[in-house]
Design a protein around this motif. Structure first.
Motif, short mmCIF file in Angstrom:
data_model
loop_
_atom_site.label_atom_id
_atom_site.label_comp_id
_atom_site.label_asym_id
_atom_site.label_seq_id
_atom_site.Cartn_x
_atom_site.Cartn_y
_atom_site.Cartn_z
N ARG A 1 33.34 1.89 16.51
CA ARG A 1 34.30 0.84 16.80
C ARG A 1 35.19 1.33 17.93
N SER B 1 36.78 2.22 5.72
CA SER B 1 37.83 1.41 6.37
C SER B 1 37.59 -0.07 6.13
N ASP C 1 33.74 5.26 13.22
CA ASP C 1 34.62 4.70 12.19
C ASP C 1 34.20 5.16 10.81
N ASP C 2 32.88 5.18 10.58
CA ASP C 2 32.36 5.53 9.25
C ASP C 2 30.98 6.12 9.44
N SER D 1 34.81 -1.16 8.51
CA SER D 1 33.48 -0.82 8.02
C SER D 1 33.07 -1.77 6.89
#
Ligand code: ADP
Ligand code: MG
Length: 350
Positions: A210, A229, A215-216, A232
């Motif tokens: 992102r 998150s 992000d994940d 996510s």
């Protein structure tokens, strides 16, 4: 050929006025099928192009099997790229296209021919060897691009939205083919897509990017069931996100919908965002996780499940109910969250 492991440290790519990558660090296991998943413009192609050596990072480092390749030319890396548009040579036959990499390596004709046949066989297109690229369908071109990339036995295969041009049915079929080919050749696959279903069907590891950052990351199950998150949670399928306050014992969150049990304990009295998957909401539940009475505003029959939007006052919740629920628009329903199925996630609701 065994797949190579890749280590990416703190990659930054700054274009004039645009930071495409903003500090990406990542470990890709040897022989894995790693999918880079993210929305358009998140930096996926830039990351893949840096791995392949086609774009130089502003800063940061790429190592393949421990060797620093950050400044090594594409042709001198153990990587091969399948580009989004396949980049086949239109004036050559299928066989000439597939054999091109070997010709560059000055492999003799006889050897080349037999390896071309083998590579074409692997993608199920042995009979097209003498055809011209223009005479092939989109799906066939995709396979030819794969055969052309794999014939040089790369230790890492980089794929940029390789199925993006195919219709849905062919895409699903090619996903199965890619899995089979990956299992056969043992090469590390790094595959870029914005399609979360494609990511889940192919990957052993999904990396969600992102705005130029990771992000994940995790297995499809991890990322889907325990998103780190709010982003996510929403990008990997549907999710209800709601603000809450952690209860005294840490095991639940009080939200505007009711009290829901959380999967991992939170700090008492913390303000948090929780994510609840639509399929973790049930009809007719009582006790902890009870969300009370709602009115079915929309019920879309999708075959296996109903996709339901339920409302009350100014609240709205997305629910996935089994076929057997036979839920109807306008119906009043009691909803509840399965125990411990709410996840505390990072980030706000925007
Ligand atoms: P994705 O593949 O996820 O769609 P990209 O890696 O292509 O994303 O692009 C990430 C960001 O960098 C985008 O905002 C894009 O406009 C920008 N970008 C990509 N390539 C260039 C370039 N050559 N010059 C300037 N900006 C670029
Ligand atoms: Mg792209």
């Amino acid at each position: 050929m065994t797949g190579a492991g890749i280590d990416v440290k703190n990659l930054v790519k700054q274009y004039p006025g645009q930071r495409a990558l903003d500090g990406v660090s990542l470990t890709i296991d040897p022989g894995s099928y790693t999918v880079i998943l993210g929305p358009s413009g998140s930096g996926k192609t830039t990351l893949l192009a840096i791995l392949g050596g086609f774009v130089e990072p502003t800063s940061g480092k790429v190592t393949v099997d421990g060797q620093d390749v950050t400044s090594v030319a594409p042709s001198r890396r153990p990587t091969t790229t399948v580009f989004q548009d396949y980049a086949l040579f239109p004036h050559m036959t299928v066989g000439q296209n597939v054999g091109f990499g070997l010709e560059m390596q000055r492999v003799g004709k006889k050897d080349r021919m037999s390896q071309v046949s083998e590579a074409l066989e692997m993608v199920g297109l042995a009979h097209t060897k003498d055809r011209h690229i223009a005479d092939l369908s989109g799906g066939q071109r995709q396979r030819i691009a794969l055969a052309r990339a794999l014939i040089v036995k790369p230790r890492v295969l980089l794929l940029d939205e390789p199925l993006g041009a195919l219709d849905v049915k062919l895409r699903r079929h090619m996903q199965d083919e890619l899995t089979r080919i990956h299992d056969t050749v043992g090469t590390t696959f790094v595959h870029v897509t914005h399609d979360q279903e494609e990511a889940m069907s192919l990957a052993d590891t999904i990396v969600i990017v992102r705005d130029g950052r990771v992000d994940d990351i995790g297995s499809p199950e991890q990322v889907y069931l325990n998103p780190i998150s709010a982003f996510s949670a929403q990008f990997m399928g549907d999710s209800n996100l709601i603000e809450g306050t952690i209860t005294d014992d840490g095991n639940a969150a009080d939200t505007a919908w009711g009290r829901v049990g959380v999967s991992t304990p939170g700090n008492p009295h913390d303000s948090v965002t929780v994510s609840i998957r639509p399929e973790h909401i049930e009809m007719g539940a009582t006790g902890p996780g009870n969300l009370g009475e709602w009115i079915v505003a929309e019920a879309h029959f999708l075959g296996q499940r109903y996709r339901v939007i339920a409302r009350r006052d100014n609240q709205e919740i997305l629910v996935s109910l089994p076929q057997s629920s036979s839920v109807q628009q306008g119906q009043s329903v009691i909803l509840g969250v399965a125990p411990e199925m709410a996840r505390i996630v990072k980030g706000d609701l925007s």
